[in-house]
Motif scaffolding. Structure first.
Motif, PDB file in Angstrom:
ATOM      1  N   PHE A 165      82.652  51.983  38.512  1.00 28.14           N
ATOM      2  CA  PHE A 165      81.229  51.694  38.361  1.00 28.14           C
ATOM      3  C   PHE A 165      81.063  50.254  37.896  1.00 28.14           C
ATOM      4  CE2 PHE A 165      81.860  56.193  37.738  1.00 28.14           C
ATOM      5  CZ  PHE A 165      80.853  56.749  38.510  1.00 28.14           C
ATOM      6  N   GLN A 166      79.796  49.800  37.930  1.00 27.28           N
ATOM      7  CA  GLN A 166      79.508  48.445  37.496  1.00 27.28           C
ATOM      8  C   GLN A 166      78.052  48.389  37.048  1.00 27.28           C
ATOM      9  OE1 GLN A 166      79.292  45.588  40.724  1.00 27.28           O
ATOM     10  NE2 GLN A 166      80.164  44.004  39.421  1.00 27.28           N
ATOM     11  N   ASN A 167      77.794  47.721  35.940  1.00 30.14           N
ATOM     12  CA  ASN A 167      76.417  47.484  35.533  1.00 30.14           C
ATOM     13  C   ASN A 167      75.959  46.137  36.075  1.00 30.14           C
ATOM     14  OD1 ASN A 167      75.853  49.858  33.987  1.00 30.14           O
ATOM     15  ND2 ASN A 167      77.279  49.068  32.445  1.00 30.14           N
ATOM     16  N   VAL A 168      74.719  46.113  36.537  1.00 30.65           N
ATOM     17  CA  VAL A 168      74.142  44.894  37.107  1.00 30.65           C
ATOM     18  C   VAL A 168      72.732  44.739  36.541  1.00 30.65           C
ATOM     19  CG1 VAL A 168      73.439  43.724  39.230  1.00 30.65           C
ATOM     20  CG2 VAL A 168      75.443  45.215  39.252  1.00 30.65           C
ATOM     21  N   SER A 169      72.389  43.521  36.119  1.00 27.79           N
ATOM     22  CA  SER A 169      71.032  43.251  35.631  1.00 27.79           C
ATOM     23  C   SER A 169      70.286  42.392  36.631  1.00 27.79           C
ATOM     24  CB  SER A 169      71.084  42.509  34.289  1.00 27.79           C
ATOM     25  OG  SER A 169      71.864  43.229  33.376  1.00 27.79           O
ATOM     26  N   MET A 170      68.994  42.564  36.652  1.00 27.98           N
ATOM     27  CA  MET A 170      68.165  41.736  37.555  1.00 27.98           C
ATOM     28  C   MET A 170      66.726  41.728  37.057  1.00 27.98           C
ATOM     29  SD  MET A 170      67.995  44.392  40.709  1.00 27.98           S
ATOM     30  CE  MET A 170      69.599  45.036  40.237  1.00 27.98           C
ATOM     31  N   PRO A 171      65.989  40.667  37.446  1.00 30.95           N
ATOM     32  CA  PRO A 171      64.579  40.626  37.058  1.00 30.95           C
ATOM     33  C   PRO A 171      63.740  41.547  37.941  1.00 30.95           C
ATOM     34  CG  PRO A 171      65.145  38.707  38.384  1.00 30.95           C
ATOM     35  CD  PRO A 171      66.411  39.478  38.188  1.00 30.95           C
ATOM     36  N   LEU A 172      62.546  41.861  37.490  1.00 29.95           N
ATOM     37  CA  LEU A 172      61.580  42.571  38.319  1.00 29.95           C
ATOM     38  C   LEU A 172      60.649  41.536  38.952  1.00 29.95           C
ATOM     39  CD1 LEU A 172      60.633  45.562  35.994  1.00 29.95           C
ATOM     40  CD2 LEU A 172      61.893  45.685  38.145  1.00 29.95           C
ATOM     41  N   PRO A 173      60.063  41.805  40.103  1.00 33.36           N
ATOM     42  CA  PRO A 173      60.228  43.010  40.921  1.00 33.36           C
ATOM     43  C   PRO A 173      61.602  43.068  41.595  1.00 33.36           C
ATOM     44  CG  PRO A 173      58.828  41.407  42.047  1.00 33.36           C
ATOM     45  CD  PRO A 173      59.097  40.853  40.685  1.00 33.36           C
ATOM     46  N   ALA A 174      62.017  44.300  41.901  1.00 33.49           N
ATOM     47  CA  ALA A 174      63.348  44.503  42.474  1.00 33.49           C
ATOM     48  C   ALA A 174      63.339  45.740  43.363  1.00 33.49           C
ATOM     49  CB  ALA A 174      64.377  44.668  41.356  1.00 33.49           C
ATOM     50  N   LEU A 175      64.401  45.884  44.117  1.00 37.79           N
ATOM     51  CA  LEU A 175      64.562  47.071  44.968  1.00 37.79           C
ATOM     52  C   LEU A 175      65.898  47.734  44.658  1.00 37.79           C
ATOM     53  CD1 LEU A 175      63.694  47.664  48.627  1.00 37.79           C
ATOM     54  CD2 LEU A 175      66.019  48.182  47.853  1.00 37.79           C
ATOM     55  N   LEU A 176      65.878  49.067  44.572  1.00 39.52           N
ATOM     56  CA  LEU A 176      67.110  49.824  44.326  1.00 39.52           C
ATOM     57  C   LEU A 176      67.267  50.907  45.382  1.00 39.52           C
ATOM     58  CD1 LEU A 176      66.676  50.440  40.473  1.00 39.52           C
ATOM     59  CD2 LEU A 176      67.948  48.572  41.573  1.00 39.52           C
TER      60      LEU A 176
END
Lengths: 256, 324
Positions: A165-176
């Motif tokens: 597994f891996q944790n990833v951070s990102m700003p909003l807006p975003a798509l998952l």
């Protein structure tokens, strides 16, 4: 949080599949239709995020008129409103075409988070969400197993291969794109089904949104897969089949 | 005109599917009558590039950039896009890995192109590329053609082409560095180091006999039936993904692309349809038995012995016969 969940209506997993006369698709009248199972996990995740952080869940689908029933199902489970981009050609459309339609509908409105399932049970492209991210110019992550909102952004747990597994951070807006099994999907309650009838469901035609319906890939021919192994089929009653199988496993395959 | 294979590595180690995809690329290049190029992406990958150049390929192109040290979809899509624009290939092939699923559709959408994902075959028919894809969870195959002009993009499913079918070349192929510009400010996601969850006590890879259950088991109350069969055979119990997703069995018993890869002497698949995500984890089993009500289930394509029947009739009979 304004959350858009993209849903596809597909033939049910246990539907009988009969190749159509033109050999380009299956006979539609044989199919029962249902919400694409991976999308149901995306919807559930959207509903949970709304319950935690407030906002709105909008269920969006590109499909023929029948896809409205899948949006109604989402409304019954707790989505606030629905958008259907209607065109019969979406039933057999490729991922780029569907993603263009969904992105056009979502892009007209303020969106913080767009969710899709991992892939569809029919075409199985596994691309629609990632294409939408590109068209909407959003950061994205795929195969997501956990979503946390933090500091105006997201920290998500992505599934990698073979148990990593891996944790990833990102700003909003975003798509998952959401991995199946991330949550336990709720059922619609009777009250929910009743309420859903009064919730808004807007229909746009593909023409109204100016969607490019040109196919980027075309099915020439559908056929049954060739077998890679010569399977010996064992028949008879349960008892007979069991005895015959054990005989073969012991003396033919020498596996016992 | 060329076939460009975009290989995959992580931390200086190849992804196992890279050479399968290079083998696929070699076949496609032969059919198209054009050179085969292999791209190696990452940071500090000169050693891997030399390994790729030892194979019978026309050229190895290297995209070496500190911004590619950790995988991000923004960084990798930008890098491959620039490689495609510089090399102008006819066909770009990727291994169908989780990483490729994460960035290739972004790349192709940006170019307005189709991505023929998860292909199990490539042919050239009358000068046109035709890809075989599996639809409806593997129950039907489709011949699919991409529209428009080259470049065309596809990813290759695990296990379709053999890495060992790819011969070593004579002299090493030329290695060329490509200049690409990746602006770190364009990378919007921040990846952390990959990790494994606390490893379970169950090591399915050591099991000689595995009894595995799928959706056909229908209800968690029926799991003990499979447990009883596994015990009667002296084997381990395993499951396909939906069973673990439902919490009917712990994740550590999952076989497939997201779980363990097993190759026991005997694999009994009970009510497992045989979706590719499961099959890649067990097709190396020596003998495969499938019991499934649906005669169209793809699991029968790889089974040595098949019983088209209700597992609730066959399994109790098997247990009874084994106990005799």
């Amino acid at each position: 949080m304004n959350i858009f969940v993209c849903l596809k209506q597909v033939g049910a997993r246990d539907s009988a599949l009969r190749i159509a006369v033109d050999r380009k698709w299956v006979e539609d009248e044989d199919l029962n239709f249902e919400m694409n199972e991976p999308d149901a996990f995306a919807l559930e995740e959207g509903l949970r995020l709304k319950e935690k952080h407030g906002g709105e869940v909008v269920a969006v689908s590109a499909g023929p008129a029948r896809a409205a029933s899948t949006i109604r199902e989402a409304l019954a489970k707790g989505a606030d409103r629905g958008i259907l981009i209607e065109d019969d050609r979406f039933a057999q459309a490729d991922a780029l075409c569907i993603a263009r339609a969904l992105a056009a509908a979502v892009g007209r409105e303020a969106h913080d988070l767009v969710l899709t399932g991992l892939q569809s049970d029919d075409f199985g492209f596994g691309q629609t969400g990632v294409i939408m991210a590109e068209l909407l110019n959003l950061p994205h992550a795929t195969i997501v197993m956990q979503v946390q909102a933090e500091d105006g952004g997201l920290r998500v747990k992505r599934e990698l291969e073979a148990g990593w597994f891996q944790n990833v951070s990102m700003p909003l807006p975003a798509l998952l794109t959401i991995q199946s099994g991330i949550n336990k999907v709720r059922y619609a309650t009777l009250m929910g089904i009743k309420r859903a009838r009064k919730k808004p469901l807007v229909t746009h035609t593909a023409g109204e949104l100016g969607i490019d319906m040109a196919a980027s890939q075309t099915v020439r021919r559908l056929y049954l897969p060739h077998k890679t192994k010569q399977t010996q089929f064992i028949t008879g009653s349960g008892k007979e089949a069991a005895a015959a199988l054990l005989e073969k496993l012991k003396f033919e395959a020498r596996a016992l | 005109m060329s076939v460009l294979v975009v290989s995959e590595q992580a931390g200086g180690a190849w992804h196992g599917m890279s050479f399968e995809t290079i083998a696929a690329g070699a076949e496609a290049a032969a059919a198209l009558g054009c050179p085969l190029q292999v791209a190696v992406l990452g940071s500090g990958v000169a050693g891997l590039a030399a390994e790729a150049a030892a194979k019978r390929v026309s050229e190895v192109v290297v995209i070496d950039d500190p911004a590619l040290a950790a995988y991000t979809p923004d960084g990798f899509a930008a890098a491959v896009r620039q490689a495609v624009e510089q090399l102008n290939p006819t066909l770009v092939l990727f291994p169908h890995t989780y990483q490729v699923r994460d960035f290739a559709p972004k790349l192709t959408a940006g170019l307005g192109k189709a991505f023929l994902s998860d292909a199990v075959g490539i042919a050239v028919d009358d000068g046109k590329l035709v890809f075989v894809r599996r639809l409806f969870q593997g129950k039907l195959n489709a011949d699919v053609t991409p529209a428009g002009d080259a470049p065309y993009f596809a990813s290759i499913q695990s296990g379709v082409f053999r890495a060992d079918a790819l011969p070593d070349g004579g002299a090493p192929a030329p290695v060329r560095n490509l200049d690409v510009v990746i602006d770190p400010a364009q990378i919007r996601t921040r990846p952390e180091a990959p990790f494994q969850e606390a490893k379970g006590a169950v090591d399915l890879t050591a099991a000689e006999i595995i009894v595995s259950v799928g959706r056909g088991i229908k209800d968690p109350e029926n799991i003990p039936l499979a447990v009883e069969l596994a015990q009667a055979l002296g084997g381990e119990l395993a499951a396909s993904r939906p069973i673990c997703d439902n919490g009917w069995l712990p994740l550590e018993r999952q076989v497939g692309s997201s779980g363990q890869t097993v190759s026991p002497n005997l694999y009994l698949a009970l009510g497992i349809s045989g979706a590719i995500q499961h099959v890649v984890g067990m097709k190396g089993a020596k003998t495969i038995v499938a019991i499934n009500k649906d005669e169209g289930a793809p699991i029968f394509e790889i089974a040595d012995y098949g019983i088209v029947a209700d597992l609730f009739e066959v399994v109790p009979a098997l247990i009874a016969a084994l106990k005799e």
